[in-house]
Structure formats: structure tokens, C-alpha cells
Write an enzyme that holds these catalytic residues in place. Structure first.
Site, PDB file in Angstrom:
ATOM      1  N   PRO A  88       0.994  -1.293   0.230  1.00 12.68           N
ATOM      2  CA  PRO A  88       0.093  -0.349   0.393  1.00 12.68           C
ATOM      3  C   PRO A  88       0.406   1.110  -0.396  1.00 12.68           C
ATOM      4  O   PRO A  88       0.134   2.298  -0.221  1.00 12.68           O
ATOM      5  CB  PRO A  88      -1.016  -0.295   1.361  1.00 12.68           C
ATOM      6  CG  PRO A  88      -0.490  -1.458   1.712  1.00 12.68           C
ATOM      7  CD  PRO A  88       0.543  -2.276   0.900  1.00 12.68           C
ATOM      8  N   GLU A 115       0.916  -5.990   7.729  1.00  7.93           N
ATOM      9  CA  GLU A 115       1.778  -5.678   9.082  1.00  7.93           C
ATOM     10  C   GLU A 115       3.538  -5.698   7.892  1.00  7.93           C
ATOM     11  O   GLU A 115       3.924  -4.706   8.466  1.00  7.93           O
ATOM     12  CB  GLU A 115       2.119  -6.168   9.907  1.00  7.93           C
ATOM     13  CG  GLU A 115       0.824  -7.134  10.390  1.00  7.93           C
ATOM     14  CD  GLU A 115      -0.431  -7.721   9.503  1.00  7.93           C
ATOM     15  OE1 GLU A 115       0.160  -8.343   8.323  1.00  7.93           O
ATOM     16  OE2 GLU A 115      -1.243  -7.799  10.405  1.00  7.93           O
ATOM     17  N   ARG A 153      -2.229  -8.399 -20.708  1.00 12.10           N
ATOM     18  CA  ARG A 153      -3.857  -7.950 -21.634  1.00 12.10           C
ATOM     19  C   ARG A 153      -2.820  -6.968 -22.712  1.00 12.10           C
ATOM     20  O   ARG A 153      -3.729  -6.944 -23.240  1.00 12.10           O
ATOM     21  CB  ARG A 153      -4.899  -7.801 -21.080  1.00 12.10           C
ATOM     22  CG  ARG A 153      -5.119  -6.837 -20.431  1.00 12.10           C
ATOM     23  CD  ARG A 153      -6.101  -6.713 -19.554  1.00 12.10           C
ATOM     24  NE  ARG A 153      -7.489  -7.254 -20.211  1.00 12.10           N
ATOM     25  CZ  ARG A 153      -7.816  -5.508 -21.568  1.00 12.10           C
ATOM     26  NH1 ARG A 153      -7.255  -4.763 -21.704  1.00 12.10           N
ATOM     27  NH2 ARG A 153      -9.088  -5.716 -22.361  1.00 12.10           N
ATOM     28  N   ASP A 168      -9.139   0.037 -26.099  1.00 12.62           N
ATOM     29  CA  ASP A 168      -9.907  -0.222 -24.125  1.00 12.62           C
ATOM     30  C   ASP A 168     -10.157   1.260 -23.927  1.00 12.62           C
ATOM     31  O   ASP A 168      -9.279   2.465 -24.172  1.00 12.62           O
ATOM     32  CB  ASP A 168      -8.856  -0.592 -23.216  1.00 12.62           C
ATOM     33  CG  ASP A 168      -9.084  -2.089 -23.607  1.00 12.62           C
ATOM     34  OD1 ASP A 168     -10.288  -2.494 -24.105  1.00 12.62           O
ATOM     35  OD2 ASP A 168      -7.963  -3.093 -22.922  1.00 12.62           O
TER      36      ASP A 168
HETATM   37 CL1  6GU Z   1      -0.029  -3.784  -3.106  1.00 17.83          CL
HETATM   38  N1  6GU Z   1      -1.291  -4.618  -0.737  1.00 17.83           N
HETATM   39  C1  6GU Z   1      -2.281  -4.486   0.188  1.00 17.83           C
HETATM   40  N2  6GU Z   1      -1.513  -5.169   1.818  1.00 17.83           N
HETATM   41  N3  6GU Z   1      -2.481  -3.848  -0.121  1.00 17.83           N
HETATM   42  C2  6GU Z   1      -2.821  -2.784  -1.226  1.00 17.83           C
HETATM   43  C3  6GU Z   1      -2.297  -2.676  -1.919  1.00 17.83           C
HETATM   44  C4  6GU Z   1      -0.865  -3.963  -1.898  1.00 17.83           C
HETATM   45  N4  6GU Z   1      -3.099  -1.836  -2.453  1.00 17.83           N
HETATM   46  C5  6GU Z   1      -3.799  -1.655  -2.012  1.00 17.83           C
HETATM   47  N5  6GU Z   1      -4.364  -1.679  -0.846  1.00 17.83           N
END
Ligand code: 6GU
Length: 252
Positions: A88, A115, A153, A168
Site C-alpha cells: 500500500p 503488517e 492483456r 480499451d
Molecule cells: Cl499492493 N497490498 C496491500 N496489502 N494492500 C493494498 C495494496 C497492496 N494495494 C492497495 N491496497
């Protein structure tokens, strides 16, 4: 193109890549997807892959050594493999980033648990960190699946000859126009007249206008990046006029 997925949960990947377009791309040898269990690279008797964080706090942190050994094992086969950590904290994934990844012959996709992963993994082994959106997944596995689907794709032959990814939505920075198939009348909701006209120019114009209308209503942020022609601007004027008079639109 090759994808090596480093994960603690390799079984998560068995079914999604057997189906449909990605399944066929693997069968045809256009892409190779391999899962590598990070636990197989833990050397101790109990094959420990995580530990409590220095400094204290909730949850567990993935240890550096098993991940290091797994990445080095892949790199011993191909030193130029590009290592992506799904997290994230990463750069937001989008069509443009997918396009740049699709030119790399070999990706290593490191799936962390939420974590976290020992910071030294990033410092020593990771080329790029990627997030698939502003929400929290329990691990990087679903994100890796999304990334592989989007990148695969774009590769030649994956979509088949009658279709190209360049058509697309998002490639053009516009949302797609609405689609209809039989029946003509479903509970009083009828297919727009123009689609039955056989007038290809009129149909193309209607579709362009509806794509513009949807984008304006739902994702005005995309319009800033869109390449609008003179005709598009004229259609936009019409759409704005229609909004004034009847608060029309597609109900979005
Ligand atoms: Cl790549 N990993 C995690 N754990 N949560 C996420 C993410 C990745 N992308 C958005 N939320």
C-alpha cells in the site's frame, strides 16, 4: 513474458490463472506464471518467515533472509529480472505503469503481508513499489493477480487478433460507451434507436458522445488527460446543453 510470484500463499494463485484470457495466454506460452513459496527459503527447522517488530507494536514483520534468498535464487537464473514489491506504500498502479511494466521480460512480484516487510528488503532488493489503490488488502497476493491480468492483456497475441488493448477505455482516457444485446425491449427499457439504424457513422458518433457523457458525469478527472478533437468539443457542448434543459445524462 515471465512472472515469478514470491508469496507465503501460493495456493491462492492456482485457479485465477487457469481461466479465460490469462489461462489461454499461459497455454499458448505467451506468458509464464510461477509461484515461489518464500517459506521454502527459510533455513531453520521451523521454517520461520516472520517475527515481532523491533521497537514493539502489533502484528508480525516478514523477515529479510528468506525473501533475500528467494530473490537471489530467481536472479541467479536471470540477473536482469525486475523486482516489484506490492505494498500500500507503493506508487499507484494505472494503465501507464502497466504499459511500462509490459516491456520488461521478467518480473519478480513480492507479495508482503499487510503488517509489513523488513525495510532492508526494499533497500537491497526492490526496484519498484506498487499499490493497486487506496484501500487495505490483507496481503499483496490479490494485488499481484490484478497486476498480472492488466499487464498480460497488453502483450501481443494475448487478446487475439480481433481485439486490441489500444481500443480499451483508459487507453483513451475515456470511459466506455453503453452496450446492448438482445432482447430489444426488456420490461419497457428499449435499446437506443440509432443502434438499429445500420448507419455506422451515426452509431460511431452516438457512442463517442455517450463515452464523453459518462466520463463527464462519473470521472471528470479523466477528461483533463483526454485528447479531445474538435468534434469531441462540439459533442461536449451538446451534452452540457442537454444537462441544462432536462438534467439528462445516463443517471450516473
Ligand atoms: Cl499492493 N497490498 C496491500 N496489502 N494492500 C493494498 C495494496 C497492496 N494495494 C492497495 N491496497
Amino acid at each position: 513474458m515471465r512472472f515469478d510470484i514470491l508469496t507465503l500463499f501460493p495456493d491462492m494463485f492456482s485457479s485465477p490463472f487457469r481461466e479465460s484470457i490469462i489461462g489461454r495466454a499461459i497455454e499458448k506460452g505467451l506468458i509464464e506464471v510461477r509461484t515461489i513459496n518464500i517459506r521454502d527459503f527459510a533455513l531453520d527447522k521451523h521454517r520461520v518467515v516472520d517475527d515481532t517488530p523491533y521497537g514493539g507494536g502489533q502484528g508480525m514483520v516478514m523477515k529479510v533472509e528468506p525473501i533475500a534468498r528467494a530473490i537471489e535464487w530467481v536472479k541467479s537464473q536471470n540477473p536482469s529480472a525486475w523486482t516489484v514489491h506490492l505494498t500500500p506504500q507503493g506508487k499507484p498502479f494505472n494503465q501507464e505503469l502497466a504499459s511500462s511494466l509490459s516491456s520488461r521480460p521478467h518480473l519478480i512480484l513480492l507479495c508482503g503481508r499487510y503488517e509489513g516487510v523488513d525495510e532492508r528488503v526494499r533497500e537491497l532488493f526492490v526496484d519498484e513499489e506498487i499499490s493497486i489503490g487506496d484501500y487495505v488488502l490483507t496481503g499483496g497476493e490479490l494485488a499481484a493477480m490484478v497486476l498480472i491480468d492488466v499487464v498480460a492483456r497488453l502483450l501481443p497475441g494475448v487478446l487475439g487478433s480481433d481485439r486490441s488493448a489500444a481500443e480499451d477505455s483508459f487507453f483513451n482516457s475515456l470511459l466506455e460507451y453503453p452496450q446492448y444485446t438482445r432482447p430489444l425491449d426488456f420490461r419497457g427499457k428499449c435499446v437506443p434507436e440509432v443502434l438499429l439504424s445500420g448507419n455506422h457513422a451515426a452509431i460511431a458518433l452516438w457512442r463517442r458522445k455517450e463515452a464523453l457523457r459518462r466520463t463527464l458525469t462519473r470521472r471528470p478527472d479523466l477528461l483533463a488527460r483526454a485528447n479531445l478533437s474538435e468534434e469531441d468539443r462540439r459533442l461536449m457542448e451538446e451534452i452540457l446543453q442537454e444537462r441544462e434543459t432536462d438534467k439528462g445524462g445516463d443517471g450516473a
